[in-house]
Design an enzyme around this catalytic site. Structure first.
Site, short mmCIF file in Angstrom:
data_model
loop_
_atom_site.label_atom_id
_atom_site.label_comp_id
_atom_site.label_asym_id
_atom_site.label_seq_id
_atom_site.Cartn_x
_atom_site.Cartn_y
_atom_site.Cartn_z
N HIS A 120 196.00 32.38 -6.07
CA HIS A 120 197.18 33.00 -5.89
C HIS A 120 197.74 33.59 -6.65
O HIS A 120 198.85 33.83 -7.06
CB HIS A 120 198.24 31.45 -5.75
CG HIS A 120 197.92 30.70 -4.48
ND1 HIS A 120 198.60 31.10 -3.04
CD2 HIS A 120 197.18 29.58 -4.21
CE1 HIS A 120 198.01 30.07 -2.60
NE2 HIS A 120 197.18 29.24 -2.96
N ASP B 228 196.26 36.98 -6.31
CA ASP B 228 195.72 38.34 -6.01
C ASP B 228 196.81 39.05 -5.46
O ASP B 228 197.38 40.29 -5.61
CB ASP B 228 194.52 38.33 -4.74
CG ASP B 228 194.88 37.42 -3.72
OD1 ASP B 228 195.85 36.62 -3.52
OD2 ASP B 228 194.26 37.64 -2.51
N GLY C 280 188.46 26.96 8.97
CA GLY C 280 189.65 26.48 7.99
C GLY C 280 189.35 25.72 6.92
O GLY C 280 190.34 24.89 6.53
N SER D 216 188.22 33.45 8.70
CA SER D 216 189.19 34.59 8.90
C SER D 216 188.61 36.11 8.56
O SER D 216 188.70 36.75 9.22
CB SER D 216 190.73 34.27 8.78
OG SER D 216 191.00 33.69 7.73
N GLU E 279 195.60 41.12 9.11
CA GLU E 279 196.10 39.48 9.16
C GLU E 279 197.45 39.41 8.63
O GLU E 279 198.03 38.46 9.31
CB GLU E 279 195.19 38.94 7.83
CG GLU E 279 195.39 37.42 7.86
CD GLU E 279 194.44 36.62 7.19
OE1 GLU E 279 193.07 36.97 7.68
OE2 GLU E 279 194.56 35.49 7.03
N ASP F 152 190.17 38.08 -0.38
CA ASP F 152 189.00 37.49 0.63
C ASP F 152 188.30 38.61 1.59
O ASP F 152 187.00 38.73 1.36
CB ASP F 152 189.70 36.64 1.75
CG ASP F 152 190.51 35.47 1.26
OD1 ASP F 152 190.23 35.21 0.08
OD2 ASP F 152 191.04 34.74 1.89
N TYR G 297 201.80 29.00 2.38
CA TYR G 297 201.33 30.00 1.78
C TYR G 297 201.95 30.97 1.61
O TYR G 297 202.56 31.64 0.68
CB TYR G 297 199.77 30.54 2.61
CG TYR G 297 199.12 31.35 1.85
CD1 TYR G 297 198.29 31.49 0.93
CD2 TYR G 297 199.73 32.92 2.10
CE1 TYR G 297 197.59 32.54 0.28
CE2 TYR G 297 199.26 34.02 1.59
CZ TYR G 297 198.00 33.85 0.61
OH TYR G 297 197.29 34.88 -0.17
C1 GLA Z 1 193.80 32.81 0.59
C2 GLA Z 1 194.19 34.16 0.77
C3 GLA Z 1 193.89 35.12 -0.27
C4 GLA Z 1 194.17 34.35 -1.68
C5 GLA Z 1 193.95 32.94 -1.49
C6 GLA Z 1 194.54 32.32 -2.96
O1 GLA Z 1 192.51 32.61 0.77
O2 GLA Z 1 193.68 34.83 2.05
O3 GLA Z 1 194.36 36.40 -0.32
O4 GLA Z 1 195.79 34.46 -1.90
O5 GLA Z 1 194.24 32.27 -0.52
O6 GLA Z 1 193.70 32.65 -4.00
#
Ligand code: GLA
Length: 378
Positions: free
Chosen positions: A30, A32, A118, A124, A156, A168, A218
């Site tokens: 959390h 990025d 998931g 994803s 996304e 990711d 999120y």
């Molecule tokens: C998900 C999001 C990422 C990042 C993580 C938490 O995986 O896709 O961009 O924010 O959560 O670190």
């Protein structure tokens, strides 16, 4: 090939195979989307695609995770479709490629995933980057991997509606075997850091806890960070929340919830820096301590853990040979990552499985992780 032909029928073009890995984030969650530093790695669990070109403008897709077949006519703008389920991830990428006027071709694609869906291991991002890579390769382009990661993130955000950061997609596109990726999410500067801590392995435990409302929670976390940043910016000139100084946060963010979110962001970014130095020095003790501290911050201040993840972390940490453990990814269920000495792994797995089942009535799946390359043709 037989299965492919059964599903799509015979065709004259050759079948090619591509693979995109999932990712585990060793530390830095959390942050990025707050301009922080993260430390993910591409893992051996992933999605492969068998692909055969077509001579028309139709894309057909099937996956081993569902019976649903997705069919797209490239002469029309691809639109989000609730009932397409998983298909919306690749469809989002196709839509963006259409918008950039990429001359993509019709194709049949059979996806086969070993990534638990998931589970917070980026299934994803894997299917997005895989789709983009396949379509651009078939169109005859050499793929710019960073640009591809950004395009998939945009898909996304805008097509699926999850306001994710870049971590990711970047890890899936830019992974390197036996290396973690140190990524500055503000500048996209990165460095591959060898993961060789004498005798230690990365172990992933899937809580198999159904993730509820993960996407909306999120987006809500992200919105809180934006609010905290806006408050700080009323008085100070800072580019992002990770670069705000701690006293600025204390001075400007008075709401207790926003304050705890901002506090997590600040500390988590420090832990990542500590962890990177430790990884470079082969200092497993400090790396483990940073992971532990990060988990507490995600639990107490960011509130994205859950009982199941906390239980796995505690069970893991009570085994000698495990020197650090934390939830990984977005949270609200999903996986825990731990640093475990290879000699302890068998006992570790047995103990954690048993204890986890006893207290949650759920089973955990345990993976000893191999770090692999980013998306590629195989
Ligand atoms: C998900 C999001 C990422 C990042 C993580 C938490 O995986 O896709 O961009 O924010 O959560 O670190």
């Amino acid at each position: 090939m037989q299965k492919f032909n059964q599903i799509f029928g015979e065709g004259k073009h050759p079948i090619r195979t591509f693979f995109a890995p999932g990712r585990v984030n060793l530390i830095g969650d959390h942050i990025d989307y707050n301009g922080g530093m993260v430390l993910p790695a591409a893992i051996h669990l992933g999605i492969s695609a068998q692909v055969r070109e077509r001579d028309d403008q139709i894309i057909r897709m099937r996956s081993n995770i569902s019976e649903k077949r997705i069919e797209i006519d490239l002469t029309k703008a691809v639109e989000y479709n609730e009932s397409a389920g998983w298909g919306n991830y690749p469809m989002g990428v196709i839509r963006l490629l259409q918008m950039t006027k990429m001359p993509i071709k019709g194709v049949d694609i059979l996806f086969d995933s070993t990534l638990p869906v998931g589970s917070g291991l980026s299934s994803s991002a894997a299917i997005e980057v895989l789709t983009g890579y396949v379509l651009m390769t078939l169109a005859g382009y050499e793929v710019d991997r960073v640009a591809m990661a950004l395009l998939c993130q945009k898909a996304e955000n805008e097509f699926v509606g999850v306001n994710c950061g870049i971590m990711d997609q970047f890890a899936v596109a830019m992974g390197k075997a036996q290396h973690a990726i140190q990524l500055n999410c503000q500048t996209l500067d990165y460095q591959h850091i060898p993961f060789n801590i004498e005798g230690f392995k990365i172990v992933i435990m899937n809580s198999n806890k159904e993730r509820e409302l993960a996407a909306s929670a999120y987006n809500e976390r992200r919105a809180s960070c934006e609010k905290a940043l806006a408050l700080i910016r009323e008085k100070h000139d800072v580019p992002n929340l990770c670069e705000a100084e701690f006293p600025m946060i204390m001075e400007c963010v008075k709401d207790p919830v926003l304050l705890s979110r901002a506090r997590h962001v600040w500390w988590e970014n420090q832990y990542v820096h500590e962890a990177i130095e430790a990884l470079q020095d082969g200092d497993w003790q400090t790396l483990g301590e940073s992971m532990d501290a990060s988990h507490l911050s995600l639990t107490n201040d960011y509130e994205v853990s859950c009982d199941e993840l906390d239980f796995l972390v505690d069970a893991a940490r009570s085994v000698t040979g495990c020197v650090g453990a934390r939830m990984t990814g977005a949270g609200f269920g999903g996986c825990v990552v731990a640093l475990v000495h290879e000699e302890a792994i068998n006992d570790f797995a047995e103990y954690v499985k048993k204890q986890y089942h006893k207290s949650t009535n759920l089973d955990t799946d345990i993976y000893v992780c191999e770090i692999v390359n980013g998306v590629e043709e195989r």
